[in-house]
Design a protein around this motif. Structure first.
Motif, PDB file in Angstrom:
ATOM      1  N   MET A   1     -12.559   6.269   2.966  1.00 42.52           N
ATOM      2  CA  MET A   1     -12.899   6.797   1.671  1.00 42.52           C
ATOM      3  C   MET A   1     -11.637   7.355   1.023  1.00 42.52           C
ATOM      4  O   MET A   1     -10.856   8.044   1.655  1.00 42.52           O
ATOM      5  N   GLU A   2     -11.453   7.028  -0.232  1.00 42.47           N
ATOM      6  CA  GLU A   2     -10.301   7.516  -0.966  1.00 42.47           C
ATOM      7  C   GLU A   2     -10.437   9.006  -1.234  1.00 42.47           C
ATOM      8  O   GLU A   2     -11.522   9.507  -1.460  1.00 42.47           O
ATOM      9  N   SER A   3      -9.301   9.708  -1.235  1.00 48.76           N
ATOM     10  CA  SER A   3      -9.339  11.113  -1.613  1.00 48.76           C
ATOM     11  C   SER A   3      -9.214  11.202  -3.128  1.00 48.76           C
ATOM     12  O   SER A   3      -8.681  10.299  -3.780  1.00 48.76           O
ATOM     13  N   TYR A   4      -9.720  12.273  -3.672  1.00 45.56           N
ATOM     14  CA  TYR A   4      -9.671  12.446  -5.118  1.00 45.56           C
ATOM     15  C   TYR A   4      -9.732  13.926  -5.441  1.00 45.56           C
ATOM     16  O   TYR A   4     -10.097  14.752  -4.611  1.00 45.56           O
ATOM     17  N   GLU A   5      -9.363  14.233  -6.654  1.00 42.15           N
ATOM     18  CA  GLU A   5      -9.483  15.598  -7.154  1.00 42.15           C
ATOM     19  C   GLU A   5     -10.461  15.582  -8.308  1.00 42.15           C
ATOM     20  O   GLU A   5     -10.332  14.774  -9.234  1.00 42.15           O
ATOM     21  N   GLU A   6     -11.437  16.451  -8.252  1.00 40.42           N
ATOM     22  CA  GLU A   6     -12.465  16.515  -9.288  1.00 40.42           C
ATOM     23  C   GLU A   6     -12.249  17.768 -10.126  1.00 40.42           C
ATOM     24  O   GLU A   6     -12.077  18.858  -9.587  1.00 40.42           O
ATOM     25  N   LYS A   7     -12.219  17.598 -11.436  1.00 43.12           N
ATOM     26  CA  LYS A   7     -12.037  18.733 -12.337  1.00 43.12           C
ATOM     27  C   LYS A   7     -13.208  18.779 -13.299  1.00 43.12           C
ATOM     28  O   LYS A   7     -13.554  17.781 -13.913  1.00 43.12           O
ATOM     29  N   PHE A   8     -13.786  19.955 -13.450  1.00 38.77           N
ATOM     30  CA  PHE A   8     -14.893  20.147 -14.374  1.00 38.77           C
ATOM     31  C   PHE A   8     -14.401  20.807 -15.650  1.00 38.77           C
ATOM     32  O   PHE A   8     -13.440  21.576 -15.633  1.00 38.77           O
ATOM     33  N   ILE A   9     -15.049  20.508 -16.739  1.00 39.22           N
ATOM     34  CA  ILE A   9     -14.751  21.144 -18.012  1.00 39.22           C
ATOM     35  C   ILE A   9     -15.644  22.364 -18.117  1.00 39.22           C
ATOM     36  O   ILE A   9     -16.868  22.259 -18.104  1.00 39.22           O
ATOM     37  N   HIS A  10     -15.014  23.530 -18.202  1.00 42.68           N
ATOM     38  CA  HIS A  10     -15.778  24.774 -18.221  1.00 42.68           C
ATOM     39  C   HIS A  10     -15.841  25.424 -19.591  1.00 42.68           C
ATOM     40  O   HIS A  10     -16.698  26.263 -19.836  1.00 42.68           O
ATOM     41  N   THR A  11     -14.923  25.050 -20.468  1.00 44.84           N
ATOM     42  CA  THR A  11     -14.906  25.684 -21.785  1.00 44.84           C
ATOM     43  C   THR A  11     -14.682  24.641 -22.864  1.00 44.84           C
ATOM     44  O   THR A  11     -14.209  23.527 -22.599  1.00 44.84           O
ATOM     45  N   ASN A  12     -14.990  25.018 -24.059  1.00 47.87           N
ATOM     46  CA  ASN A  12     -14.727  24.166 -25.212  1.00 47.87           C
ATOM     47  C   ASN A  12     -13.224  23.903 -25.336  1.00 47.87           C
ATOM     48  O   ASN A  12     -12.806  22.823 -25.723  1.00 47.87           O
ATOM     49  N   GLU A  13     -12.403  24.902 -24.968  1.00 44.74           N
ATOM     50  CA  GLU A  13     -10.952  24.743 -25.030  1.00 44.74           C
ATOM     51  C   GLU A  13     -10.468  23.649 -24.075  1.00 44.74           C
ATOM     52  O   GLU A  13      -9.562  22.878 -24.405  1.00 44.74           O
ATOM     53  N   ASP A  14     -11.067  23.571 -22.863  1.00 45.09           N
ATOM     54  CA  ASP A  14     -10.705  22.512 -21.910  1.00 45.09           C
ATOM     55  C   ASP A  14     -10.963  21.138 -22.513  1.00 45.09           C
ATOM     56  O   ASP A  14     -10.136  20.235 -22.420  1.00 45.09           O
TER      57      ASP A  14
ATOM     58  N   GLN B   1     -27.482  26.107 -22.046  1.00 46.33           N
ATOM     59  CA  GLN B   1     -26.972  26.678 -23.297  1.00 46.33           C
ATOM     60  C   GLN B   1     -25.468  26.491 -23.413  1.00 46.33           C
ATOM     61  O   GLN B   1     -24.954  26.174 -24.491  1.00 46.33           O
ATOM     62  N   LYS B   2     -24.747  26.657 -22.305  1.00 49.74           N
ATOM     63  CA  LYS B   2     -23.293  26.483 -22.301  1.00 49.74           C
ATOM     64  C   LYS B   2     -22.945  25.033 -22.630  1.00 49.74           C
ATOM     65  O   LYS B   2     -22.046  24.764 -23.431  1.00 49.74           O
ATOM     66  N   THR B   3     -23.652  24.096 -22.032  1.00 50.89           N
ATOM     67  CA  THR B   3     -23.402  22.679 -22.286  1.00 50.89           C
ATOM     68  C   THR B   3     -23.686  22.338 -23.742  1.00 50.89           C
ATOM     69  O   THR B   3     -22.912  21.632 -24.380  1.00 50.89           O
ATOM     70  N   ARG B   4     -24.789  22.843 -24.279  1.00 48.34           N
ATOM     71  CA  ARG B   4     -25.118  22.588 -25.691  1.00 48.34           C
ATOM     72  C   ARG B   4     -24.004  23.102 -26.608  1.00 48.34           C
ATOM     73  O   ARG B   4     -23.643  22.460 -27.578  1.00 48.34           O
ATOM     74  N   LYS B   5     -23.467  24.270 -26.275  1.00 49.03           N
ATOM     75  CA  LYS B   5     -22.419  24.866 -27.104  1.00 49.03           C
ATOM     76  C   LYS B   5     -21.128  24.043 -27.038  1.00 49.03           C
ATOM     77  O   LYS B   5     -20.521  23.750 -28.063  1.00 49.03           O
ATOM     78  N   ILE B   6     -20.717  23.647 -25.831  1.00 46.42           N
ATOM     79  CA  ILE B   6     -19.474  22.892 -25.672  1.00 46.42           C
ATOM     80  C   ILE B   6     -19.573  21.532 -26.354  1.00 46.42           C
ATOM     81  O   ILE B   6     -18.671  21.100 -27.059  1.00 46.42           O
ATOM     82  N   PHE B   7     -20.680  20.838 -26.121  1.00 48.23           N
ATOM     83  CA  PHE B   7     -20.803  19.471 -26.628  1.00 48.23           C
ATOM     84  C   PHE B   7     -21.551  19.389 -27.958  1.00 48.23           C
ATOM     85  O   PHE B   7     -21.792  18.312 -28.471  1.00 48.23           O
ATOM     86  N   LYS B   8     -21.919  20.540 -28.488  1.00 49.48           N
ATOM     87  CA  LYS B   8     -22.487  20.660 -29.832  1.00 49.48           C
ATOM     88  C   LYS B   8     -23.750  19.829 -30.057  1.00 49.48           C
ATOM     89  O   LYS B   8     -23.837  19.017 -30.956  1.00 49.48           O
ATOM     90  N   PHE B   9     -24.751  20.029 -29.174  1.00 50.47           N
ATOM     91  CA  PHE B   9     -26.067  19.418 -29.423  1.00 50.47           C
ATOM     92  C   PHE B   9     -27.153  20.376 -29.020  1.00 50.47           C
ATOM     93  O   PHE B   9     -26.949  21.414 -28.512  1.00 50.47           O
TER      94      PHE B   9
END
Length: 196
Positions: free
Chosen positions: A1-14, A188-196
């Motif tokens: 299995m390949e190694s990988y780095e996973e990054k999540f978007i936590h803020t609208n700024e990201d 609510q956080k997801t709605r705010k970041i992605f504006k829906f």
């Protein structure tokens, strides 16, 4: 299995930083950096990894069947992904609709495929992305109804077979999930970041 780095978007700024850097072709995630490419669009990403790891059939005919099965599951999966964002009342109706579609349309169709050829996997008797999508959908639907595949013994067997694979088994162990369960604060956080 390949190694990988996973990054999540936590803020609208990201998200805005990725957009302004120009790495998101269509200004949306997910995005995968692999083999010198920045791939967006989930189906393009899945097809690339499926091809790279020999999960996409041996010829055009098998790929067409794999795509057909995967696209059918995508319709149901879209409902599953979106229902946490539904308002009360609508959410319950959509859960009922998903369960009805799973047990009366999708799961019977896949059970019939397995009965028709008597093999362990959907296409070419070899693990493909369609099998993985199907087992993922089974797990999703079991979140709504733990007994949803009780009347589908061949789907139960597929789930057992795939869930027993070493990397899948490791991923399914408690505490290995990368994302927390969806809660109202996350919605609510997801709605705010992605504006829906």
């Amino acid at each position: 299995m390949e190694s990988y780095e996973e990054k999540f978007i936590h803020t609208n700024e990201d998200l805005e930083k990725l957009r302004s850097d120009g790495v998101l072709m269509f200004q949306q995630v997910p995005m995968v950096e692999v083999d010198g490419m920045k791939l967006v669009q989930i189906r393009a990403i899945m097809n690339y990894f499926s091809s790279k790891h020999n999960l996409y059939g041996k010829d055009m005919k098998e790929r067409a069947l794999i795509d057909m099965y995967s696209e059918g599951l995508a319709d149901l999966n879209e409902m599953f992904i979106l229902y946490p964002f539904d308002p009360p009342g609508v959410k319950e109706a959509n859960i009922a609709l998903m369960k009805e579609k799973a047990t009366n349309r999708y799961f019977p169709a896949f059970e019939k495929v397995f009965k028709s050829h008597g093999q362990d996997y959907l296409v070419g008797n070899k693990l493909s992305k369609a099998d993985i999508h199907l087992v993922e959908m089974i797990y999703n639907m079991e979140e709504l109804d733990a007994n949803i595949i009780a009347n589908f013994p061949l789907l139960q067997a597929l789930k057992t077979r795939i869930s027993g694979m070493p990397n899948i088994k490791k991923f399914l162990q408690p505490g290995s999930q990368r994302q927390p369960p969806v809660d109202e604060k996350s919605v609510q956080k997801t709605r705010k970041i992605f504006k829906f």
